[in-house]
Design a protein around this motif. Sequence first.
Motif, short mmCIF file in Angstrom:
data_model
loop_
_atom_site.label_atom_id
_atom_site.label_comp_id
_atom_site.label_asym_id
_atom_site.label_seq_id
_atom_site.Cartn_x
_atom_site.Cartn_y
_atom_site.Cartn_z
N ASN A 4 0.85 -1.18 0.00
CA ASN A 4 0.00 0.00 0.00
C ASN A 4 0.90 1.24 0.00
O ASN A 4 1.64 1.47 0.94
CB ASN A 4 -0.89 -0.02 1.24
N ALA A 7 -0.09 6.41 1.43
CA ALA A 7 0.53 7.43 2.28
C ALA A 7 1.74 8.07 1.60
O ALA A 7 1.94 9.29 1.70
CB ALA A 7 0.94 6.81 3.62
N LYS A 17 -4.81 13.88 4.94
CA LYS A 17 -6.05 13.10 4.89
C LYS A 17 -7.27 14.00 4.77
O LYS A 17 -8.20 13.68 4.04
CB LYS A 17 -6.15 12.17 6.10
N HIS A 29 -12.92 7.89 8.40
CA HIS A 29 -12.50 6.64 9.03
C HIS A 29 -12.03 5.62 8.00
O HIS A 29 -11.04 4.93 8.19
CB HIS A 29 -13.63 6.05 9.88
N THR A 32 -8.66 6.77 6.67
CA THR A 32 -7.60 6.50 7.65
C THR A 32 -7.18 5.04 7.59
O THR A 32 -5.99 4.72 7.62
CB THR A 32 -8.06 6.87 9.07
N LYS A 33 -8.14 4.14 7.46
CA LYS A 33 -7.82 2.72 7.36
C LYS A 33 -7.04 2.42 6.08
O LYS A 33 -6.09 1.63 6.09
CB LYS A 33 -9.09 1.87 7.42
N TYR A 35 -5.18 4.61 4.43
CA TYR A 35 -3.90 5.29 4.62
C TYR A 35 -2.94 4.45 5.45
O TYR A 35 -1.76 4.33 5.13
CB TYR A 35 -4.17 6.63 5.30
N LYS A 36 -3.45 3.84 6.52
CA LYS A 36 -2.62 3.03 7.41
C LYS A 36 -2.42 1.61 6.92
O LYS A 36 -1.68 0.85 7.53
CB LYS A 36 -3.24 3.00 8.81
N GLY A 37 -3.08 1.24 5.84
CA GLY A 37 -2.96 -0.12 5.32
C GLY A 37 -3.71 -1.14 6.15
O GLY A 37 -3.34 -2.31 6.19
N GLU A 38 -4.76 -0.72 6.81
CA GLU A 38 -5.52 -1.60 7.69
C GLU A 38 -6.73 -2.24 7.00
O GLU A 38 -7.52 -2.91 7.65
CB GLU A 38 -5.99 -0.83 8.92
#
Length: 67
Positions: A4, A7, A17, A29, A32-33, A35-38
């Motif tokens: 990913n 970012a 963001k 939300h 953000t997920k 962006y963080k690779g979650e």
Amino acid sequence: MIENRVALVMASKKLEKRDITRITKIDRHTLTKIYKGEVKSISLKNLNKLCFALDCNANDLFKYIPD
């Protein structure tokens, strides 16, 4: 494995963001997920919005790395 790079692309374009949320209307939300690779998956609709906002293509945001 898929790397990913969202970012990294955002940083290279000096976008935060909140800028991407404003442009794409993607829920903060969810962004953000991403962006963080979650996330385990991303909808084509959101991928299209990110590509538009970051003026790039999907290959810039995600990179395939063989295991």
